[in-house]
Scaffold this active site. Structure first.
Site, PDB file in Angstrom:
ATOM      1  N   SER A   1       1.544   3.013  -0.558  1.00 16.31           N
ATOM      2  CA  SER A   1       1.591   3.349   0.342  1.00 16.31           C
ATOM      3  C   SER A   1       2.719   3.236   0.865  1.00 16.31           C
ATOM      4  O   SER A   1       3.125   3.657   1.558  1.00 16.31           O
ATOM      5  CB  SER A   1       0.703   2.916   1.385  1.00 16.31           C
ATOM      6  OG  SER A   1       1.299   0.892   1.238  1.00 16.31           O
ATOM      7  N   HIS A  39      -4.098   6.816   1.758  1.00 21.54           N
ATOM      8  CA  HIS A  39      -3.481   8.306   1.728  1.00 21.54           C
ATOM      9  C   HIS A  39      -3.060   9.317   1.309  1.00 21.54           C
ATOM     10  O   HIS A  39      -2.197  10.179   1.587  1.00 21.54           O
ATOM     11  CB  HIS A  39      -1.912   7.461   1.880  1.00 21.54           C
ATOM     12  CG  HIS A  39      -1.195   5.703   2.634  1.00 21.54           C
ATOM     13  ND1 HIS A  39      -0.399   5.904   4.025  1.00 21.54           N
ATOM     14  CD2 HIS A  39      -1.411   5.138   2.438  1.00 21.54           C
ATOM     15  CE1 HIS A  39       0.059   4.854   4.125  1.00 21.54           C
ATOM     16  NE2 HIS A  39      -0.854   3.924   3.365  1.00 21.54           N
ATOM     17  N   LYS A  86      -5.048   7.206   9.451  1.00 19.27           N
ATOM     18  CA  LYS A  86      -3.671   7.456   9.023  1.00 19.27           C
ATOM     19  C   LYS A  86      -4.015   9.269   8.779  1.00 19.27           C
ATOM     20  O   LYS A  86      -4.175   9.954   9.713  1.00 19.27           O
ATOM     21  CB  LYS A  86      -3.550   7.145   7.403  1.00 19.27           C
ATOM     22  CG  LYS A  86      -2.686   5.596   7.734  1.00 19.27           C
ATOM     23  CD  LYS A  86      -2.599   4.622   6.347  1.00 19.27           C
ATOM     24  CE  LYS A  86      -2.902   3.546   7.049  1.00 19.27           C
ATOM     25  NZ  LYS A  86      -3.153   2.409   6.101  1.00 19.27           N
TER      26      LYS A  86
HETATM   27  C1  LIG Z   1      -3.071   0.948   6.354  1.00 15.61           C
HETATM   28  C2  LIG Z   1      -3.693   0.793   4.467  1.00 15.61           C
HETATM   29  C3  LIG Z   1      -4.823   0.058   4.589  1.00 15.61           C
HETATM   30  C4  LIG Z   1      -5.577  -0.874   5.917  1.00 15.61           C
HETATM   31  O1  LIG Z   1      -5.877  -0.354   6.769  1.00 15.61           O
HETATM   32  P1  LIG Z   1      -6.147  -0.047   8.652  1.00 15.61           P
HETATM   33  O2  LIG Z   1      -7.147   0.817   8.760  1.00 15.61           O
HETATM   34  O3  LIG Z   1      -4.827   0.111   9.242  1.00 15.61           O
HETATM   35  O4  LIG Z   1      -6.990  -2.078   8.187  1.00 15.61           O
HETATM   36  C5  LIG Z   1      -5.192  -0.065   3.688  1.00 15.61           C
HETATM   37  N1  LIG Z   1      -5.259   0.429   2.374  1.00 15.61           N
HETATM   38  C6  LIG Z   1      -3.914   1.104   2.522  1.00 15.61           C
HETATM   39  C7  LIG Z   1      -3.297   1.294   1.080  1.00 15.61           C
HETATM   40  C8  LIG Z   1      -3.296   1.225   3.317  1.00 15.61           C
HETATM   41  O5  LIG Z   1      -2.031   1.955   3.951  1.00 15.61           O
END
Ligand SMILES: *Cc1c(COP(=O)(O)O)cnc(C)c1O
Length: 389
Positions: A179, A207, A239
């Site tokens: 990330s 991602h 995302k």
């Molecule tokens: C954003 C993210 C999460 C958390 O997800 P949310 O739905 O925002 O709680 C988990 N793992 C990774 C790699 C992330 O980038």
């Protein structure tokens, strides 16, 4: 005599002195490549809304008709009376999209990761995590009570040495696309290591899903791996999908185990059904509109090439996350503020989110950006970092 919690204010001063103080910007516009902050219009280069779906009219309309049909609140947890037709349909569509037996929705990715790892492992088991894994994966591993081993980033030799020593059920856990770095996990090698050591592999593709691979199948599509190679696939919906929530995809036995045992599934209110209707609309766009992925790739490559030509320290990323390594935390914040003054929103990422001494500008792209946005950002970086007139 000292009073309870009297250290709070001095601790905050310490955080500020190290250039690590975090604060929020208040956004007055919908998500998109143009944001309004404090009455100013800025070009956004830090969102995870990679495909530009957070404010897409089809997604917005599906959300609105979802509210007309289901109201706002889901009323309870999934296992009481909160699991609607919309939740169920989205699970089935995501199972088809990922090519897996079944899918289970979670309210957030953070909760999904904690719930899955804790449901699969306990005392006497072992969990192996890449050093750069997302905080939620690390927390999930620690909370599970299993023996917790971190291996060097993408370090197969380190991982295998640890696997050799472990007993009980073994789970290897990794980000798909990292990330804060944007690089891909060596999933083919991790899957082989898992098979060799009778371990399971879990991938968090927050991602990658929707964004990577010709069909948006994420990091697993990129490597051509399936449910046998990677038994546990976790994805987020906030995302690339532009909405909210998360899911886990895998075998019948995995999903039933999570329904029975994952505490962050059982003891929390289900997502609003209307959010699921919005996600169903965004999933359709993810599947049908591959131009978004292609454009994202072109924009990311254009930026990367331009940044290299400026002598900036880009990282080994083939994704829409293109960090510029700065090193010092305060310097990263100063550059981010200078960019803000020039009309660009780029976030400075500092420890403990990234390792000490590796503060960076995390530049991300959206399918809604145009080449001219990339070029204007490069011009600003040339002026601010390189000192070009
Ligand atoms: C954003 C993210 C999460 C958390 O997800 P949310 O739905 O925002 O709680 C988990 N793992 C990774 C790699 C992330 O980038």
């Amino acid at each position: 005599m000292t009073h309870a919690f009297s250290q709070l204010a001095p601790n905050l001063d310490d955080i500020a002195r190290q250039g690590l103080y975090r604060s929020r910007r208040i956004i007055a516009s919908p998500q998109g490549i143009n944001l309004e902050i404090d009455g100013r219009k800025l070009i956004n280069f830090c969102s995870n809304d990679y495909l530009g779906l957070a404010n897409h009219p089809d997604v917005v309309n599906a959300f609105k008709s979802g509210v007309d049909q289901y109201g706002v609140g889901s009323g309870s947890a999934h296992l009481i009376c909160g699991h609607s037709v919309a939740h169920h349909a989205l699970e089935e569509e995501l199972a088809a999209f990922t090519g897996r037996d079944r899918v289970l929705l979670f309210s957030t990715g953070y909760m999904a990761n904690i719930g899955v790892i804790s449901a699969l492992l306990g005392r006497g088991d072992a969990v192996f995590e890449d050093r750069l894994n997302h905080a939620s994966l690390l927390d999930g591993g620690l909370l599970s009570g299993a023996r917790f081993k971190r291996y060097a980033h993408a370090g197969l030799a380190d991982l295998e040495a640890n696997l050799n020593k472990a007993a009980g059920n073994k789970l290897i856990v990794t980000d798909g696309v990292f990330s804060m770095d944007g690089d891909f996990a060596p999933l083919d090698e991790l899957a082989a290591a898992a098979k060799n050591h009778d371990a399971w592999l879990m991938v968090d593709d927050a991602h990658g899903l929707g964004v990577i691979g010709e069909h948006g199948g994420g990091i697993l599509e990129h490597y051509g791996l399936g449910q046998d190679d990677v038994p546990v696939l976790m994805g987020t919906l906030g995302k690339g999908f532009g909405t909210f929530g998360a899911f886990v995809a895998g075998s019948e036995a995995l999903i039933e185990t999570l329904i029975q045992k994952a505490r962050t599934y059982i003891y929390t209110t289900a997502l609003p059904a209307a959010v699921c209707e919005a996600t169903r609309a965004s999933l359709k766009i993810v599947i049908e509109e591959s131009w978004r992925r292609n454009k994202l790739k072109q924009l990311s490559e254009r930026f990367r090439l331009g940044a290299e030509q400026l002598g900036l320290q880009v990282m080994a990323s083939a994704s829409a996350i293109q960090p510029i390594l700065i090193g010092d935390s305060q310097k990263a914040v100063d550059i981010s503020n200078a960019l803000l003054n020039a009309g660009f929103l780029v976030s400075a990422i500092r420890p403990p989110t990234v390792p000490q001494g590796s503060a960076r500008l995390r530049v991300t792209f959206s399918a809604l950006h145009e080449q001219q946005h990339v070029d204007r950002l490069l011009d600003a970086l040339a002026k601010i970092i390189v000192g070009r007139k």
